[in-house]
Write a protein that holds these residues in place. Structure first.
Motif, PDB file in Angstrom:
ATOM      1  N   LYS A 143     -14.275  31.141  -7.631  1.00 25.09           N
ATOM      2  CA  LYS A 143     -15.416  32.048  -7.534  1.00 25.09           C
ATOM      3  C   LYS A 143     -15.795  32.606  -8.901  1.00 25.09           C
ATOM      4  CE  LYS A 143     -17.038  36.167  -5.074  1.00 25.09           C
ATOM      5  NZ  LYS A 143     -16.686  37.235  -4.077  1.00 25.09           N
ATOM      6  N   ALA A 144     -14.783  32.965  -9.703  1.00 28.42           N
ATOM      7  CA  ALA A 144     -15.056  33.567 -11.012  1.00 28.42           C
ATOM      8  C   ALA A 144     -15.629  32.559 -12.005  1.00 28.42           C
ATOM      9  CB  ALA A 144     -13.762  34.163 -11.569  1.00 28.42           C
ATOM     10  N   GLU A 145     -15.221  31.293 -11.912  1.00 29.70           N
ATOM     11  CA  GLU A 145     -15.583  30.311 -12.934  1.00 29.70           C
ATOM     12  C   GLU A 145     -16.804  29.466 -12.578  1.00 29.70           C
ATOM     13  OE1 GLU A 145     -12.272  27.946 -14.160  1.00 29.70           O
ATOM     14  OE2 GLU A 145     -10.959  29.679 -14.459  1.00 29.70           O
ATOM     15  N   THR A 146     -17.241  29.525 -11.317  1.00 29.58           N
ATOM     16  CA  THR A 146     -18.365  28.661 -10.923  1.00 29.58           C
ATOM     17  C   THR A 146     -19.435  29.446 -10.156  1.00 29.58           C
ATOM     18  OG1 THR A 146     -17.307  27.988  -8.846  1.00 29.58           O
ATOM     19  CG2 THR A 146     -16.839  26.653 -10.803  1.00 29.58           C
ATOM     20  N   GLU A 147     -19.603  30.692 -10.517  1.00 30.53           N
ATOM     21  CA  GLU A 147     -20.568  31.541  -9.809  1.00 30.53           C
ATOM     22  C   GLU A 147     -21.964  30.911  -9.826  1.00 30.53           C
ATOM     23  OE1 GLU A 147     -22.116  36.197  -9.733  1.00 30.53           O
ATOM     24  OE2 GLU A 147     -20.722  35.514 -11.281  1.00 30.53           O
ATOM     25  N   GLY A 148     -22.595  30.881  -8.659  1.00 28.04           N
ATOM     26  CA  GLY A 148     -23.943  30.332  -8.540  1.00 28.04           C
ATOM     27  C   GLY A 148     -23.987  28.841  -8.302  1.00 28.04           C
ATOM     28  N   LEU A 149     -22.837  28.170  -8.321  1.00 31.92           N
ATOM     29  CA  LEU A 149     -22.795  26.724  -8.106  1.00 31.92           C
ATOM     30  C   LEU A 149     -22.225  26.399  -6.727  1.00 31.92           C
ATOM     31  CD1 LEU A 149     -21.423  25.565 -11.582  1.00 31.92           C
ATOM     32  CD2 LEU A 149     -23.813  25.712 -10.832  1.00 31.92           C
ATOM     33  N   ASP A 150     -22.588  25.247  -6.214  1.00 29.23           N
ATOM     34  CA  ASP A 150     -22.134  24.792  -4.903  1.00 29.23           C
ATOM     35  C   ASP A 150     -20.995  23.781  -5.128  1.00 29.23           C
ATOM     36  OD1 ASP A 150     -21.766  23.829  -2.364  1.00 29.23           O
ATOM     37  OD2 ASP A 150     -23.880  23.415  -1.965  1.00 29.23           O
ATOM     38  N   ILE A 151     -19.765  24.291  -5.165  1.00 30.92           N
ATOM     39  CA  ILE A 151     -18.606  23.447  -5.449  1.00 30.92           C
ATOM     40  C   ILE A 151     -17.837  23.213  -4.155  1.00 30.92           C
ATOM     41  CG2 ILE A 151     -16.538  23.145  -6.826  1.00 30.92           C
ATOM     42  CD1 ILE A 151     -19.124  23.372  -8.474  1.00 30.92           C
ATOM     43  N   ARG A 152     -17.631  21.945  -3.836  1.00 35.26           N
ATOM     44  CA  ARG A 152     -16.953  21.590  -2.596  1.00 35.26           C
ATOM     45  C   ARG A 152     -15.745  20.703  -2.894  1.00 35.26           C
ATOM     46  NH1 ARG A 152     -22.327  19.994   1.065  1.00 35.26           N
ATOM     47  NH2 ARG A 152     -23.702  21.602   0.161  1.00 35.26           N
ATOM     48  N   PHE A 153     -14.701  20.908  -2.106  1.00 36.08           N
ATOM     49  CA  PHE A 153     -13.501  20.083  -2.231  1.00 36.08           C
ATOM     50  C   PHE A 153     -13.334  19.292  -0.943  1.00 36.08           C
ATOM     51  CE2 PHE A 153     -12.943  23.243  -5.481  1.00 36.08           C
ATOM     52  CZ  PHE A 153     -12.334  22.546  -6.518  1.00 36.08           C
ATOM     53  N   HIS A 154     -13.340  17.989  -1.071  1.00 39.33           N
ATOM     54  CA  HIS A 154     -13.373  17.090   0.078  1.00 39.33           C
ATOM     55  C   HIS A 154     -12.199  17.320   1.019  1.00 39.33           C
ATOM     56  CE1 HIS A 154     -13.845  13.147   2.163  1.00 39.33           C
ATOM     57  NE2 HIS A 154     -15.107  13.326   1.842  1.00 39.33           N
ATOM     58  N   ALA A 155     -11.019  17.607   0.440  1.00 41.10           N
ATOM     59  CA  ALA A 155      -9.827  17.813   1.268  1.00 41.10           C
ATOM     60  C   ALA A 155      -9.700  19.253   1.745  1.00 41.10           C
ATOM     61  CB  ALA A 155      -8.580  17.426   0.478  1.00 41.10           C
ATOM     62  N   GLY A 156     -10.594  20.133   1.302  1.00 40.72           N
ATOM     63  CA  GLY A 156     -10.561  21.519   1.742  1.00 40.72           C
ATOM     64  C   GLY A 156      -9.952  22.459   0.722  1.00 40.72           C
ATOM     65  N   GLY A 157      -8.704  22.209   0.302  1.00 46.18           N
ATOM     66  CA  GLY A 157      -8.038  23.099  -0.632  1.00 46.18           C
ATOM     67  C   GLY A 157      -8.584  22.981  -2.039  1.00 46.18           C
ATOM     68  N   VAL A 158      -8.690  24.115  -2.727  1.00 47.18           N
ATOM     69  CA  VAL A 158      -9.184  24.131  -4.109  1.00 47.18           C
ATOM     70  C   VAL A 158      -8.094  23.603  -5.046  1.00 47.18           C
ATOM     71  CG1 VAL A 158      -9.956  25.608  -6.004  1.00 47.18           C
ATOM     72  CG2 VAL A 158     -10.712  26.087  -3.659  1.00 47.18           C
ATOM     73  N   ASP A 159      -8.439  22.587  -5.818  1.00 51.22           N
ATOM     74  CA  ASP A 159      -7.513  22.064  -6.826  1.00 51.22           C
ATOM     75  C   ASP A 159      -7.745  22.843  -8.119  1.00 51.22           C
ATOM     76  OD1 ASP A 159      -6.007  20.695  -8.645  1.00 51.22           O
ATOM     77  OD2 ASP A 159      -6.889  18.728  -8.274  1.00 51.22           O
ATOM     78  N   ALA A 160      -6.898  23.844  -8.373  1.00 49.99           N
ATOM     79  CA  ALA A 160      -7.091  24.726  -9.531  1.00 49.99           C
ATOM     80  C   ALA A 160      -7.012  23.975 -10.853  1.00 49.99           C
ATOM     81  CB  ALA A 160      -6.047  25.844  -9.508  1.00 49.99           C
ATOM     82  N   SER A 161      -6.295  22.841 -10.875  1.00 50.93           N
ATOM     83  CA  SER A 161      -6.147  22.089 -12.123  1.00 50.93           C
ATOM     84  C   SER A 161      -7.419  21.345 -12.510  1.00 50.93           C
ATOM     85  CB  SER A 161      -4.987  21.095 -12.011  1.00 50.93           C
ATOM     86  OG  SER A 161      -5.292  20.044 -11.110  1.00 50.93           O
ATOM     87  N   GLU A 162      -8.449  21.405 -11.650  1.00 54.88           N
ATOM     88  CA  GLU A 162      -9.734  20.797 -11.983  1.00 54.88           C
ATOM     89  C   GLU A 162     -10.810  21.842 -12.277  1.00 54.88           C
ATOM     90  OE1 GLU A 162     -10.543  17.819 -12.724  1.00 54.88           O
ATOM     91  OE2 GLU A 162      -8.486  17.154 -12.427  1.00 54.88           O
ATOM     92  N   LEU A 163     -10.448  23.117 -12.267  1.00 52.88           N
ATOM     93  CA  LEU A 163     -11.416  24.162 -12.569  1.00 52.88           C
ATOM     94  C   LEU A 163     -11.706  24.205 -14.070  1.00 52.88           C
ATOM     95  CD1 LEU A 163     -10.157  26.968 -10.162  1.00 52.88           C
ATOM     96  CD2 LEU A 163     -12.040  25.349  -9.823  1.00 52.88           C
ATOM     97  N   PRO A 164     -12.828  24.785 -14.472  1.00 58.73           N
ATOM     98  CA  PRO A 164     -13.224  24.764 -15.891  1.00 58.73           C
ATOM     99  C   PRO A 164     -12.165  25.256 -16.860  1.00 58.73           C
ATOM    100  CG  PRO A 164     -15.077  25.453 -14.554  1.00 58.73           C
ATOM    101  CD  PRO A 164     -13.904  25.346 -13.614  1.00 58.73           C
ATOM    102  N   SER A 165     -11.391  26.274 -16.469  1.00 60.47           N
ATOM    103  CA  SER A 165     -10.392  26.828 -17.383  1.00 60.47           C
ATOM    104  C   SER A 165      -9.256  25.862 -17.680  1.00 60.47           C
ATOM    105  CB  SER A 165      -9.819  28.128 -16.812  1.00 60.47           C
ATOM    106  OG  SER A 165      -9.278  27.910 -15.517  1.00 60.47           O
ATOM    107  N   SER A 166      -9.159  24.792 -16.912  1.00 63.83           N
ATOM    108  CA  SER A 166      -8.126  23.800 -17.156  1.00 63.83           C
ATOM    109  C   SER A 166      -8.503  22.844 -18.281  1.00 63.83           C
ATOM    110  CB  SER A 166      -7.855  22.998 -15.881  1.00 63.83           C
ATOM    111  OG  SER A 166      -6.771  22.123 -16.041  1.00 63.83           O
ATOM    112  N   TYR A 167      -9.778  22.886 -18.680  1.00 64.08           N
ATOM    113  CA  TYR A 167     -10.280  21.955 -19.696  1.00 64.08           C
ATOM    114  C   TYR A 167     -10.576  22.675 -21.014  1.00 64.08           C
ATOM    115  CZ  TYR A 167     -10.686  18.348 -16.152  1.00 64.08           C
ATOM    116  OH  TYR A 167     -10.392  17.412 -15.192  1.00 64.08           O
ATOM    117  N   LYS A 168     -10.771  21.896 -22.052  1.00 64.11           N
ATOM    118  CA  LYS A 168     -11.185  22.452 -23.333  1.00 64.11           C
ATOM    119  C   LYS A 168     -12.556  23.102 -23.194  1.00 64.11           C
ATOM    120  CE  LYS A 168      -8.735  19.077 -26.182  1.00 64.11           C
ATOM    121  NZ  LYS A 168      -8.821  18.162 -27.337  1.00 64.11           N
ATOM    122  N   LYS A 169     -12.866  24.025 -24.098  1.00 65.13           N
ATOM    123  CA  LYS A 169     -14.164  24.675 -24.088  1.00 65.13           C
ATOM    124  C   LYS A 169     -15.254  23.638 -24.357  1.00 65.13           C
ATOM    125  CE  LYS A 169     -12.713  28.949 -23.568  1.00 65.13           C
ATOM    126  NZ  LYS A 169     -13.016  29.744 -22.344  1.00 65.13           N
ATOM    127  N   ALA A 170     -16.212  23.577 -23.448  1.00 61.43           N
ATOM    128  CA  ALA A 170     -17.257  22.562 -23.545  1.00 61.43           C
ATOM    129  C   ALA A 170     -18.076  22.697 -24.823  1.00 61.43           C
ATOM    130  CB  ALA A 170     -18.166  22.637 -22.320  1.00 61.43           C
TER     131      ALA A 170
END
Length: 470
Positions: free
Chosen positions: A401-428
């Protein structure tokens, strides 16, 4: 050598003593030799007769000295995490450059380690002479991205239609829900020694129209330059690619033991000028056709489900082997940045960053310092497990919620994979700055995000299998 007065049969040991390299030609040579033996010819005469068919034993290739082959760096470290990451990337690239076949190397702004020291990193490029290294394209052969212009389509309608079409997670599609695979492509699989096996052929059918897990996605956004909606998919060659990788590594290991036993196993290679090398190269091209068809199938089915018109469509791989001149360029998470890298190249390629950032549409600059490549994405500064550790008491849902506010993010299996959230990657923005500062690519457009579908927090297949057995 056997005494000339004895009329024993000629054996493989004789052939090796005479300098012949063991291989599938041995039965033919032995047949010829023993026919001559039966006619009364001596070993010296037989040896002379077989010299025309001599496949000599190879000369062992030694590891190069540390630092003998340099590599280009196209990466900056702007804070401690990045400094630690760059140090590790340098260490593994320095070891990689000792591989006897490697003539040049480069690292991209998104570089990060991907295995034991000496393994090509994500964001790494290695140019090899007369050698195809399966370990340098990895099991996710031809991991790639495709974009389709959807005109004025409603992005929500596209994203709503996509879950009924695509397939994330392990395994393939069940009978009755499979996508059609070209019979010509299947026939070509059957004609290739590396692909003609029951598992590859079955998976080529079952996995068509699937995207797997991890960082693979279906992204919907709008072009910043035109306002038009676009869909972008990211995934690799799934089961067929993984099986090809396994067979390729097994073949490369046979050559490694013979050609360069001191080379680490992950850097074993298949000589490109051998029959095995030519067949493996052909297999890679067939896998490339399969993955392109896979992207196309998902895009077209989504278009039909959402009942929208289709505009331009193009794609590019970023995990593959490319032949340029007399060298084989292995891009592990690196995007080809020269116009004619493939017959279907359009001059434009895609660089996704993370789910809350745009997908970059770029024109490659064929930079010498990048060996003709640009980044494939944002990369990581630390592992998935380290990211989860740093989350502390924050839940994956709270972080999403904090990192993707305003976006429609869906996880096919239901559970949020935190290791794929923006903070897991280098600064764009840092990656974009480095793309520009090293002149690796020219940004033509930004596909700003509306939303995306990710695999989700899918348990490893072996855990699921254990629960089923219990």
């Amino acid at each position: 050598m056997t005494n000339e007065t004895q009329r024993d049969p000629v054996t493989g040991d004789h052939l090796k003593d005479w300098g012949h390299r063991p291989g599938k030609q041995f039965p033919k040579l032995l047949k010829k030799a023993n026919e001559m033996r039966a006619e009364g010819f001596g070993l010296i005469r037989i040896r002379q007769e077989l010299e025309a068919d001599l496949v000599p034993l190879p000369k062992v290739m030694e590891l190069r000295a540390p630092g003998e082959v340099a590599f280009h760096e196209n990466i900056d470290a702007e804070h401690p995490d990045e400094e630690d990451n760059v140090t590790k990337v340098r260490e593994t690239m320095t070891a990689l450059m000792r591989t006897p076949t490697i003539d040049a190397g480069a690292i991209m702004p998104d570089a990060c380690p991907a295995g034991p020291v000496g393994t090509i990193p994500v964001g790494g490029v290695a140019a090899a002479r007369n050698a195809i290294h399966p370990g340098m394209h990895s099991a996710d052969i031809c991991c790639s991205v495709m974009i389709t212009d959807l005109g004025n389509a409603d992005p929500k309608a596209v994203l709503d239609a996509a879950p009924s079409v695509t397939h994330f997670g392990p395994g393939g599609r069940p009978q009755g829900k499979r996508f059609t695979v070209s019979m010509n492509l299947m026939d070509a699989f059957r004609e290739n020694r590396f692909l003609d096996n029951p598992k590859s052929l079955r998976m080529a059918q079952e996995h068509m129209g699937t995207q797997g897990d991890g960082n693979h996605f279906l992204f919907v956004g709008r072009s910043r330059s035109t306002g038009r909606t676009a869909i972008v998919t990211h995934h690799g060659s799934r089961g067929p690619g993984a099986v090809l990788y396994k067979h390729g590594m097994a073949m490369a290991e046979k050559f490694r033991r013979e050609l360069s036993p001191d080379t680490p196993q992950q850097n074993a290679w298949i000589p490109a000028d051998t029959e095995e090398g030519r067949e493996y190269w052909a297999a890679l091209q067939l896998i490339r056709k399969w993955i392109k068809a896979n992207h196309n199938a998902i895009h077209q089915a989504t278009v039909e489900a959402a009942r929208i018109d289709v505009g331009d469509r193009f794609w590019n791989e970023h995990n593959f082997v490319f032949k340029r001149g007399d060298l084989y360029y292995h891009g592990k998470g690196a995007t080809p940045a020269w116009d004619d890298y493939a017959s279907d190249a359009t001059g434009l390629t895609l660089i996704p960053l993370n789910m809350s950032e745009p997908v970059l549409v770029v024109k490659g600059r064929d930079a010498k310092s990048g060996l003709g490549f640009s980044p494939h994405g944002a990369g990581r500064n630390f592992s998935r497990s380290e990211h989860k550790r740093r989350m502390g008491s924050v839940t994956p849902d709270q972080m999403l919620k904090a990192e993707t506010e305003g976006l429609d993010i869906r996880f096919h299996a239901g559970g949020v994979d935190a290791s794929e959230l923006p903070s897991s990657y280098k600064k764009a923005d840092g990656v974009v700055r480095q793309i520009r500062s090293y002149d690796l690519a020219e940004i033509e457009d930004y596909i700003d995000p509306y939303g995306c579908i990710m695999a989700g927090d899918v348990p490893p297949f072996w855990k699921t299998r254990k629960k089923t057995r219990r």
